[in-house]
Enzyme design. Structure first.
Site, mmCIF file in Angstrom:
data_model
loop_
_atom_site.group_PDB
_atom_site.id
_atom_site.type_symbol
_atom_site.label_atom_id
_atom_site.label_comp_id
_atom_site.label_asym_id
_atom_site.label_seq_id
_atom_site.Cartn_x
_atom_site.Cartn_y
_atom_site.Cartn_z
ATOM 1 N N ARG A 1 1.538 19.034 16.068
ATOM 2 C CA ARG A 1 1.481 18.962 14.827
ATOM 3 C C ARG A 1 2.319 20.005 14.008
ATOM 4 O O ARG A 1 2.851 19.776 12.773
ATOM 5 C CB ARG A 1 -0.006 19.513 14.376
ATOM 6 C CG ARG A 1 -0.131 19.191 12.730
ATOM 7 C CD ARG A 1 -1.654 19.220 12.301
ATOM 8 N NE ARG A 1 -2.646 19.651 13.277
ATOM 9 C CZ ARG A 1 -2.785 20.851 13.286
ATOM 10 N NH1 ARG A 1 -2.129 21.627 12.337
ATOM 11 N NH2 ARG A 1 -3.769 21.468 14.405
ATOM 12 N N TYR B 1 7.189 5.356 -8.643
ATOM 13 C CA TYR B 1 6.213 4.374 -8.000
ATOM 14 C C TYR B 1 4.650 4.614 -8.246
ATOM 15 O O TYR B 1 4.368 5.900 -8.478
ATOM 16 C CB TYR B 1 6.399 4.976 -6.317
ATOM 17 C CG TYR B 1 5.480 4.139 -5.554
ATOM 18 C CD1 TYR B 1 5.451 2.675 -5.462
ATOM 19 C CD2 TYR B 1 4.814 4.946 -4.468
ATOM 20 C CE1 TYR B 1 4.813 2.000 -4.698
ATOM 21 C CE2 TYR B 1 4.083 4.146 -3.650
ATOM 22 C CZ TYR B 1 4.133 2.879 -3.819
ATOM 23 O OH TYR B 1 3.062 1.947 -2.731
ATOM 24 N N ASP C 1 13.394 10.643 -5.943
ATOM 25 C CA ASP C 1 12.837 9.664 -5.119
ATOM 26 C C ASP C 1 14.100 8.701 -4.964
ATOM 27 O O ASP C 1 14.315 8.039 -5.886
ATOM 28 C CB ASP C 1 11.606 8.744 -5.308
ATOM 29 C CG ASP C 1 11.194 7.786 -4.184
ATOM 30 O OD1 ASP C 1 11.910 7.519 -3.490
ATOM 31 O OD2 ASP C 1 9.890 7.671 -4.256
ATOM 32 N N LYS D 1 11.402 1.839 4.151
ATOM 33 C CA LYS D 1 12.188 0.814 3.701
ATOM 34 C C LYS D 1 13.560 0.775 4.340
ATOM 35 O O LYS D 1 13.639 0.412 5.462
ATOM 36 C CB LYS D 1 12.434 1.353 2.399
ATOM 37 C CG LYS D 1 11.047 1.417 1.434
ATOM 38 C CD LYS D 1 10.060 0.196 1.662
ATOM 39 C CE LYS D 1 8.884 0.398 0.963
ATOM 40 N NZ LYS D 1 8.121 1.514 0.337
HETATM 41 N N1 PLP Z 1 8.669 5.601 -3.277
HETATM 42 C C1 PLP Z 1 9.110 4.501 -3.508
HETATM 43 C C2 PLP Z 1 10.085 4.209 -4.555
HETATM 44 C C3 PLP Z 1 8.451 3.354 -3.020
HETATM 45 O O1 PLP Z 1 8.792 1.995 -3.255
HETATM 46 C C4 PLP Z 1 7.255 3.517 -1.873
HETATM 47 C C5 PLP Z 1 6.630 2.274 -1.304
HETATM 48 O O2 PLP Z 1 6.895 1.172 -1.816
HETATM 49 C C6 PLP Z 1 6.992 4.705 -1.765
HETATM 50 C C7 PLP Z 1 7.547 5.921 -2.218
HETATM 51 C C8 PLP Z 1 5.899 5.012 -0.682
HETATM 52 O O3 PLP Z 1 6.318 4.973 0.647
HETATM 53 P P1 PLP Z 1 5.186 4.567 1.803
HETATM 54 O O4 PLP Z 1 4.904 3.129 1.491
HETATM 55 O O5 PLP Z 1 6.251 4.600 3.018
HETATM 56 O O6 PLP Z 1 4.226 5.475 1.716
#
Ligand code: PLP
Length: 395
Positions: A59, A112, A186, A211
């Site tokens: 961990r 998001y 992000d 992604k």
């Molecule tokens: N940030 C963005 C811009 C996203 O589009 C997403 C998921 O769609 C996330 C964060 C969250 O990522 P995860 O699905 O890997 O938890």
């Protein structure tokens, strides 16, 4: 490999990896272990007294995970990176590590939705207040900063689904006028190939590695990049929350990232061609892509990004059902959430992320029933255009 002066495609392949690996293999071994053993008590003492560097328990660290972290840090030009079991695990762990009761967050309203949910609802329960501001309204953003209380500005760039690009220079200027404030961006939609926020002075960059970084729609992971001190503190907190990623996933991520530069360039090229083609199509009302001169963020994106990304959003002439017929007629892209993989994905946000809302509620937050989000994969561009053309005949 020393990454100084190397191009991103070289860093994607070799960055973060030891030159000599176990068994003389060219690939990074998957260290599938939950714990690590000590030769004797002297080694145990040396570890706890920090006289030697080694692993202790799964961990707290794993060599395969560390290589994936160092590769991502090298790509983003960061002092360090920490990897998590999902993008949301990266975001929630980071925010819990950085914020305490009585502090305040300013966030753009197009982040998001799960990030927004966490910030406004969950952090609210722990005494952290948040102010949401419209993307692009930098005056409102600065006015929302509370001296002594605001700890973080959170923004996304580009955003989903309208691909608004935050002006990072402006955000950094604002931050510099207020003591104790840091910026977290992000950058999932951009990847380090298209945008490197740390180069602009941003403090923290988050990626849903699920992604583009993973790139094959086959893993979930998240990363946070920043200076070594902050990242070490976040990593320590990850050891408490347990939001760790396993070695197998880290290996798949290392493998995926090796082709990141190739894939993202291909997706940038396809997306720009497809966006231009859609813009000229009589059944398409409007196209949102920062590479188009018609996009509100085109000027900022041209200054700040090396490519405009692989997602194109557009309004098709017609109502919810007309557009569903178009989506159902597509033969190459499949219907599904997510983006950034080799397979193209298409969706009507009204029937995906915002399904539970009424048309009126969706309109309030700017999501029209005829909006389509197309996350372009690495299939042949002309094949994709031909497919869109035949599918639009269904409208
Ligand atoms: N940030 C963005 C811009 C996203 O589009 C997403 C998921 O769609 C996330 C964060 C969250 O990522 P995860 O699905 O890997 O938890």
């Amino acid at each position: 490999m020393a990454t100084d002066g190397k191009k991103l495609s070289t860093i994607a392949v070799h960055g973060g990896e030891p030159r000599k690996k176990a068994g003389d293999a060219i690939t990074m071994p998957i260290q599938s272990t939950a714990t690590y053993v000590f030769e004797d008590t002297a080694e145990l003492r040396a570890h706890f007294e920090r006289r030697i560097e080694r692993e202790e328990y799964g961990r707290y660290g794993n060599p395969t995970v560390s290589v994936a972290e160092q590769k991502i840090a090298a790509l983003d030009g960061a002092g360090g990176a920490a990897l998590f079991s999902s993008g949301m695990a990266a975001i929630t762990t980071t925010l819990l590590a950085m914020l305490r009761s009585g502090q305040h967050v300013v966030m753009t309203s197009d982040c998001y939705r799960r990030t927004r949910q966490f910030v406004t609802r969950t952090l609210g329960k722990f005494g952290v207040e948040a102010t949401l501001v419209e993307p692009g309204d930098y005056e409102a953003l600065e006015a929302a900063i509370r001296p002594g209380e605001t700890r973080l500005i959170i923004a996304e760039s580009p955003t989903n689904p309208y691909l608004h690009v935050a002006d990072l220079e402006k955000l950094v200027e604002i931050r510099d006028r207020h003591r104790g404030v840091k910026i977290m961006i992000d950058s999932t939609f951009a990847t380090p190939i298209n945008q490197k926020p740390l180069d602009f002075g941003v403090d923290l960059v988050v990626h849903s590695a699920t992604k583009y970084l993973g790139g094959h729609n086959d893993l979930l992971a998240g990363a946070i990049c920043g200076n070594a001190g902050i990242i070490d503190a976040i990593r320590d907190f990850r050891g408490v929350l347990g939001s760790v990623v396993d070695a197998n996933t880290a290996y798949m991520l290392i493998r995926g990232i090796k082709t990141l530069d190739l894939r993202v360039h291909r997706q940038n090229d396809s997306a720009l061609q497809i966006a231009r083609w859609l813009e000229a199509h009589p059944k398409v009302e409007r196209v949102y892509y920062p590479g188009l001169e018609s996009h509100a963020s085109h000027e900022v994106a041209s200054r700040q990004m090396h490519g405009f990304g692989g997602v194109v959003s557009f309004l098709v002439e017609g109502d919810l059902d007309d557009v569903s017929r178009f989506i159902d007629a597509c033969e190459i892209p499949q219907i599904g959430p997510s983006l950034g993989g080799v397979e193209s994905l298409i969706e009507q946000p009204a029937l995906m992320s915002f399904y539970e809302l009424t048309t009126e509620q969706r309109l309030d937050i700017g999501i029209r029933d005829n909006l389509v989000r197309f996350a372009i994969g690495i299939e042949d561009t002309q094949d994709l255009i031909d497919d869109l053309e035949q599918a639009l005949e269904e409208v």
